[in-house]
Design an enzyme around this catalytic site. Structure first.
Site, short mmCIF file in Angstrom:
data_model
loop_
_atom_site.label_atom_id
_atom_site.label_comp_id
_atom_site.label_asym_id
_atom_site.label_seq_id
_atom_site.Cartn_x
_atom_site.Cartn_y
_atom_site.Cartn_z
N ASP A 13 0.83 -0.99 -0.07
CA ASP A 13 -0.07 0.11 0.02
C ASP A 13 0.92 1.36 0.11
OD1 ASP A 13 -1.75 2.13 0.67
OD2 ASP A 13 -2.22 1.53 2.73
N ASP A 205 -12.61 5.52 3.27
CA ASP A 205 -11.09 5.70 3.52
C ASP A 205 -10.72 6.92 4.11
OD1 ASP A 205 -8.47 5.50 3.65
OD2 ASP A 205 -8.33 4.26 1.78
#
Ligand code: AMP
Length: 611
Positions: A13, A205
């Site tokens: 990520d 998110d």
């Protein structure tokens, strides 16, 4: 050892502020800690007289070496220097960004006593190389393959540049996947059940600097992104800033001194505020205490959770507004959302959770996935699937993304012909036909656009290419097959083939020329499409009316040339030439203009053609 593990792949990520790396091992995901024992690593690179520091070491020296410590490379990657977002971000960075060749932003730092220029991909490649090192140190053998995540709204150019960064770091990038999709993969794995009912999942998110909402539909274990929304500048740092500004004022009131002119004091205050914010996710009250903050004055403030929420309430509410927008774009009622998944460190803020839960009428939020790690977790699962290291259950997991805006070409005097509609699931391949629109045309320019407006010029031009060397013929004789192909990494290739001569040409929207829209542009364009709905309707009518007239005139001409030499129809040859000239002089106009002209010509020509 290395041989046996050669195929192994890691999931990364690559975050704006922090990055995280994970691996699929012994049928489960392992989040890999760095050498400091931290499971997330700052996406920071710092340069000095002697060395280059990456990760925690770089972030630790940001206060001492601000102009040579680079972060936020993700905000620059795949963008042009002249991009308004780059221009506004640039003002807030302590490091220097200048305009390089082809409008490419270049980061300027002093390294080992010399000025050095780095592209954002190079900085990101250093961060990725560091994540690779972290994985290798933990696993004890070299790692080559990876899956890297990017925001769902990242365009072709940004995805491509991220992939380049991976390659530069020495990694083989098996796939670039969207962050919410990765989180959903992690989530799906958590909840894997035998249910075959369709499930709608909202991924919320909220990280350090960005906020993304994505609506996904999951059938069994297959995910599809239906819509995305959010803000590229909304997150934990903004919440910190609100507290910092409030305390700067408090200090000023108490001591009649403005600490804004002292970067070091401000930085110390910001660090303390960030820590206090984290504490307030678990406590109702926390103390911010800094010795000798400014001119020898100590500072202390007792911050309540209530005050923190009051200072940030409008920002929290903004997040809920984006959730509403995402549902509206995905044409989904909030009651149809089965699960709401929290991703990103800032989703730990109780007020954020409460507002979201209230919005979804008391629904329990999914917090089982660690919010900082869910994306890397999903990337590791995807990496395992791609390298065949998974068990057969997760092999069923397939990921899907969608195109945020329609893609098409300009035809018939500036008409946007959509080839790939908005929200099409990718990877995809779509074809359409195009024709020459002038007599004796030996070359045709294909202009590729992205957007929702009927006039191509109101959309974003992504690129163009020419198909030349076409044998001379009358208008409409040459038929072209236009093909739009978006690969699994979201990279777009447009090709055209002349069906008569077999000549082909294509374009892959490149990094340098890449002008695919940014998330903010997407928002602006969707909003414009709504705002100009009436005007756009008229443009559509006008394009249709002119198109019908063009077809009528040219079909009549073909009929006359083929069959008419000796008939009555020859009389209208001159009129056809006049009509073509008229069309040339009236490339744009109201629909009535073309409708009336069609009526006028039909009343004269139809009786003659029909004989
Ligand atoms: P991410 O970009 O997802 O790593 O999120 C980083 C952001 O989450 C930073 O702004 C952190 O300050 C914030 N954060 C991390 N933990 C907490 C917490 N316990 N409460 C509030 N914010 C947090």
């Amino acid at each position: 050892m290395a041989g046996e593990n050669e195929g192994l792949a890691i999931g990364i990520d690559l975050g704006t502020t922090y990055s995280c790396v994970a691996v699929w091992q012994r049928n489960r995901v392992k989040i890999i800690p760095n050498d400091q024992g931290n499971r997330i690593t700052p996406s920071y690179v710092s340069f000095n007289q002697a060395e280059r520091l990456i990760g925690d070491a770089a972030k630790n020296v940001v206060a001492l070496n601000p102009t040579n410590t680079v972060f936020d490379a993700k905000r620059l990657i795949g963008r042009r220097f002249s991009d308004p977002l780059v221009q506004s971000d640039k003002k807030h960075w302590p490091f220097k960004v200048i305009c390089g060749a082809n409008d490419k932003p270049m980061i300027s730092v002093t390294y080992q006593g010399e000025e050095k220029l780095f592209a954002a991909e190079q900085i990101s490649s250093m961060v990725l190389a560091n994540m690779k090192d972290i994985a290798e140190a933990f696993l004890g053998f070299p790692v080559k393959n990876s899956v890297i995540t990017v925001p769902a709204y990242f365009n072709d150019s940004q995805r491509r540049a991220t992939k380049d960064a991976g390659t530069l770091s020495g990694l083989n990038v098996l796939r670039i996947i969207a962050e919410p999709t990765a989180a959903a993969i992690a989530y799906g794995l958590d909840k894997m059940s035998s249910s075959s009912d369709e499930k709608n999942v909202l991924i919320f998110d909220l990280g350090g600097g960005t906020f993304d909402v994505s609506l996904l539909t999951m059938v069994k274990s297959t995910f599809k992104v239906k819509s995305t929304a959010g803000n590229t500048h909304l997150g934990g740092e903004d919440f910190d800033n609100r507290v910092v500004n409030y305390l700067v004022q408090d200090f000023e009131t108490r001591h009649k001194k403005d600490i804004r002119d002292n970067p070091r004091a401000l930085r110390r205050l910001r660090t303390a505020c960030e820590r206090a914010k984290r504490n307030l996710s678990f406590m109702a009250l926390t103390t911010i205490g800094i010795d000798c903050l400014y001119e020898g004055i100590d500072f202390e403030y007792k911050l309540t959770r209530e005050k923190f929420e009051e200072l940030n309430m409008d920002l929290f509410e903004k997040c809920i507004g984006h959730v509403e927008k995402c549902l509206k774009d995905g044409k989904m009622d909030k009651k149809s959302v089965h699960d709401v998944v929290l991703v990103g460190g800032s989703t730990r803020i109780p007020k954020v959770q409460q507002l979201l839960q209230d919005f979804f009428i008391g629904k329990q939020l999914c917090k089982s996935i660690h919010p900082d790690e869910a994306v890397a977790y999903g990337a590791a699962v995807q990496a395992a699937i791609l390298t065949g290291q998974d068990n057969h259950e997760i092999r069923d997991l397939i990921w899907w993304d969608v195109t945020p805006l329609s893609l098409g070409i300009s035809v018939n005097e500036n008409e946007m012909r959509v080839v790939v509609p908005k929200n099409t699931t990718i990877p995809t391949k779509k074809e359409d036909a195009a024709f020459t629109n002038l007599d004796h045309q030996t070359g045709i320019t294909f202009m590729v656009y992205e957007g929702e407006r009927p006039r191509a010029s109101d959309n974003i031009q992504l690129g163009k290419f020419v198909l030349s060397g076409i044998p001379s013929a009358l208008m409409g004789v040459h038929k072209f097959n236009v093909c739009f192909e978006i690969d699994a990494n979201g990279i777009l290739t447009v090709s055209a083939e002349d069906k008569t001569s077999g000549k082909t040409n294509s374009i892959t929207i490149s990094n340098v020329k890449g002008m695919l829209s940014s998330k903010d542009e997407i928002e602006r364009m969707l909003e414009e499409a709504e705002r100009f709905e009436l005007e756009d309707e008229e443009h559509k009518k006008s394009f249709n009316a002119r198109g019908l007239l063009v077809t009528y005139v040219y079909v009549t001409r073909n009929l006359v040339t083929k069959v008419a030499a000796s008939t009555e129809a020859i009389k209208i040859e001159d009129e056809i030439k006049q009509a073509i000239k008229w069309l040339d002089e009236h490339r744009v106009g109201k629909s009535e203009l073309f409708e009336n002209k069609t009526k006028e010509l039909k009343s004269i020509w139809d009786p003659i053609i029909r004989g």
